[in-house]
Design a protein around this motif. Structure first.
Motif, PDB file in Angstrom:
ATOM      1  N   UNK A   1     -45.403   6.410  45.298  1.00 56.11           N
ATOM      2  CA  UNK A   1     -46.384   7.057  44.437  1.00 56.11           C
ATOM      3  C   UNK A   1     -45.864   8.458  44.151  1.00 56.11           C
ATOM      4  N   UNK A   2     -45.865   8.832  42.873  1.00 58.68           N
ATOM      5  CA  UNK A   2     -45.333  10.117  42.432  1.00 58.68           C
ATOM      6  C   UNK A   2     -46.430  10.883  41.705  1.00 58.68           C
ATOM      7  N   UNK A   3     -46.580  12.158  42.056  1.00 54.74           N
ATOM      8  CA  UNK A   3     -47.585  13.022  41.438  1.00 54.74           C
ATOM      9  C   UNK A   3     -46.900  14.194  40.745  1.00 54.74           C
ATOM     10  N   UNK A   4     -47.484  14.603  39.621  1.00 59.15           N
ATOM     11  CA  UNK A   4     -46.949  15.723  38.865  1.00 59.15           C
ATOM     12  C   UNK A   4     -47.793  16.970  39.074  1.00 59.15           C
ATOM     13  N   UNK A   5     -47.127  18.102  39.123  1.00 56.82           N
ATOM     14  CA  UNK A   5     -47.784  19.383  39.414  1.00 56.82           C
ATOM     15  C   UNK A   5     -48.772  19.805  38.330  1.00 56.82           C
ATOM     16  N   UNK A   6     -48.373  19.662  37.070  1.00 53.30           N
ATOM     17  CA  UNK A   6     -49.208  20.131  35.962  1.00 53.30           C
ATOM     18  C   UNK A   6     -50.360  19.178  35.687  1.00 53.30           C
ATOM     19  N   UNK A   7     -51.495  19.741  35.339  1.00 50.16           N
ATOM     20  CA  UNK A   7     -52.652  18.944  34.940  1.00 50.16           C
ATOM     21  C   UNK A   7     -52.614  18.768  33.423  1.00 50.16           C
TER      22      UNK A   7
ATOM     23  N   UNK B   1     -56.657  16.173  34.345  1.00 51.77           N
ATOM     24  CA  UNK B   1     -56.399  15.155  35.361  1.00 51.77           C
ATOM     25  C   UNK B   1     -54.980  15.298  35.895  1.00 51.77           C
ATOM     26  N   UNK B   2     -54.721  14.605  36.983  1.00 55.34           N
ATOM     27  CA  UNK B   2     -53.425  14.632  37.651  1.00 55.34           C
ATOM     28  C   UNK B   2     -52.698  13.317  37.353  1.00 55.34           C
ATOM     29  N   UNK B   3     -51.635  13.386  36.568  1.00 54.63           N
ATOM     30  CA  UNK B   3     -50.879  12.175  36.255  1.00 54.63           C
ATOM     31  C   UNK B   3     -50.071  11.715  37.466  1.00 54.63           C
ATOM     32  N   UNK B   4     -50.014  10.391  37.594  1.00 55.79           N
ATOM     33  CA  UNK B   4     -49.406   9.733  38.752  1.00 55.79           C
ATOM     34  C   UNK B   4     -48.589   8.552  38.247  1.00 55.79           C
ATOM     35  N   UNK B   5     -47.474   8.296  38.900  1.00 58.17           N
ATOM     36  CA  UNK B   5     -46.686   7.099  38.596  1.00 58.17           C
ATOM     37  C   UNK B   5     -46.541   6.265  39.856  1.00 58.17           C
ATOM     38  N   UNK B   6     -46.842   4.980  39.705  1.00 59.90           N
ATOM     39  CA  UNK B   6     -46.528   3.992  40.732  1.00 59.90           C
ATOM     40  C   UNK B   6     -45.140   3.464  40.347  1.00 59.90           C
ATOM     41  N   UNK B   7     -44.137   3.959  41.055  1.00 58.65           N
ATOM     42  CA  UNK B   7     -42.736   3.655  40.764  1.00 58.65           C
ATOM     43  C   UNK B   7     -42.270   2.571  41.724  1.00 58.65           C
ATOM     44  N   UNK B   8     -41.715   1.479  41.192  1.00 57.44           N
ATOM     45  CA  UNK B   8     -41.122   0.501  42.097  1.00 57.44           C
ATOM     46  C   UNK B   8     -39.846  -0.078  41.521  1.00 57.44           C
ATOM     47  N   UNK B   9     -38.992  -0.517  42.453  1.00 57.31           N
ATOM     48  CA  UNK B   9     -37.697  -1.074  42.090  1.00 57.31           C
ATOM     49  C   UNK B   9     -37.220  -1.991  43.209  1.00 57.31           C
ATOM     50  N   UNK B  10     -36.212  -2.768  42.887  1.00 58.72           N
ATOM     51  CA  UNK B  10     -35.626  -3.654  43.885  1.00 58.72           C
ATOM     52  C   UNK B  10     -34.660  -2.862  44.753  1.00 58.72           C
ATOM     53  N   UNK B  11     -34.729  -3.086  46.046  1.00 59.65           N
ATOM     54  CA  UNK B  11     -33.835  -2.400  46.966  1.00 59.65           C
ATOM     55  C   UNK B  11     -34.308  -1.003  47.284  1.00 59.65           C
TER      56      UNK B  11
ATOM     57  N   UNK C   1     -47.884   4.170  34.932  1.00 62.50           N
ATOM     58  CA  UNK C   1     -48.464   5.508  34.853  1.00 62.50           C
ATOM     59  C   UNK C   1     -49.983   5.431  34.769  1.00 62.50           C
ATOM     60  N   UNK C   2     -50.595   6.431  35.357  1.00 63.31           N
ATOM     61  CA  UNK C   2     -52.042   6.571  35.311  1.00 63.31           C
ATOM     62  C   UNK C   2     -52.393   7.990  35.702  1.00 63.31           C
ATOM     63  N   UNK C   3     -53.651   8.185  36.034  1.00 55.91           N
ATOM     64  CA  UNK C   3     -54.044   9.511  36.492  1.00 55.91           C
ATOM     65  C   UNK C   3     -55.150   9.435  37.528  1.00 55.91           C
ATOM     66  N   UNK C   4     -55.185  10.501  38.324  1.00 57.42           N
ATOM     67  CA  UNK C   4     -56.244  10.693  39.312  1.00 57.42           C
ATOM     68  C   UNK C   4     -57.170  11.774  38.777  1.00 57.42           C
ATOM     69  N   UNK C   5     -58.431  11.472  38.801  1.00 53.38           N
ATOM     70  CA  UNK C   5     -59.505  12.402  38.485  1.00 53.38           C
ATOM     71  C   UNK C   5     -60.354  12.457  39.755  1.00 53.38           C
ATOM     72  N   UNK C   6     -61.192  13.428  39.904  1.00 48.57           N
ATOM     73  CA  UNK C   6     -61.947  13.486  41.156  1.00 48.57           C
ATOM     74  C   UNK C   6     -62.855  12.278  41.336  1.00 48.57           C
TER      75      UNK C   6
END
Length: 188
Positions: A72-78, A10-20, A110-115
């Protein structure tokens, strides 16, 4: 008896949020480098998304008079989906590292995208979540059906939004290309 098959990566993904300004925490303060150290090369970072329009819940912690923005941040490695609990403990540690007086300045969902789905990790039990390990639960937040994301009643409001789903579609498309190479044995 069912036959046990190899686990799809799977493709790991981070929903990153911060103030400002998210760039300040991501680049100036070094969250980007922390993420790369633990999860490998980043292959996609979305433009800033207005997270404030979905909830004011995080303003109590991150600041009352500051707008909360996300990427939204995606990582190259599965990776294996079985890595999710460990991944969540890593992101929790990063959040603590950047906290000030016990209050988070960054949030890393953190989570992941699968097809077929988008899965998020959580420390909170709920009827729609499955326990993994290390105090971490998994939630299918969206399913990919008939060429579109399908939300559930329990899905977070931001992930029901078209803007977020478009970002996840971009990441899913990257994932599908990487998955083809992985299935063909061209990448590990």
């Amino acid at each position: 008896m069912g036959k046990i098959k190899d686990i799809d990566r799977v493709n790991y993904v981070i929903h990153f949020f911060s103030a400002g300004n998210t760039d300040y925490w991501l680049y100036t303060e070094g969250v980007y480098n922390e993420l790369v150290k633990h999860f490998g090369e980043i292959d996609y970072i979305s433009d800033e998304i207005d997270f404030q329009k979905y909830t004011y819940y995080y303003n109590m912690e991150m600041g009352q008079n500051v707008k909360i923005k996300a990427r939204m941040i995606s990582f190259k490695n599965l990776y294996s989906p079985g890595f999710l609990a460990e991944a969540k403990t890593i992101t929790n540690d990063i959040e603590k590292k950047y906290s000030v007086d016990g209050k988070r300045k960054v949030n890393l969902d953190i989570g992941y995208v699968h097809h077929m789905q988008f899965v998020l990790a959580s420390t909170k039990p709920w009827g729609n979540r499955i326990y993994l390990s290390k105090g971490i639960y998994a939630e299918i937040t969206l399913m990919y059906v008939y060429e579109q994301w399908k939300a559930f009643d329990h899905s977070y409001q931001n992930f029901k939004d078209k803007e977020y789903q478009e970002e996840l579609t971009k990441i899913r498309n990257l994932y599908l290309e990487k998955r083809k190479k992985w299935l063909a044995g061209k990448i590990r």
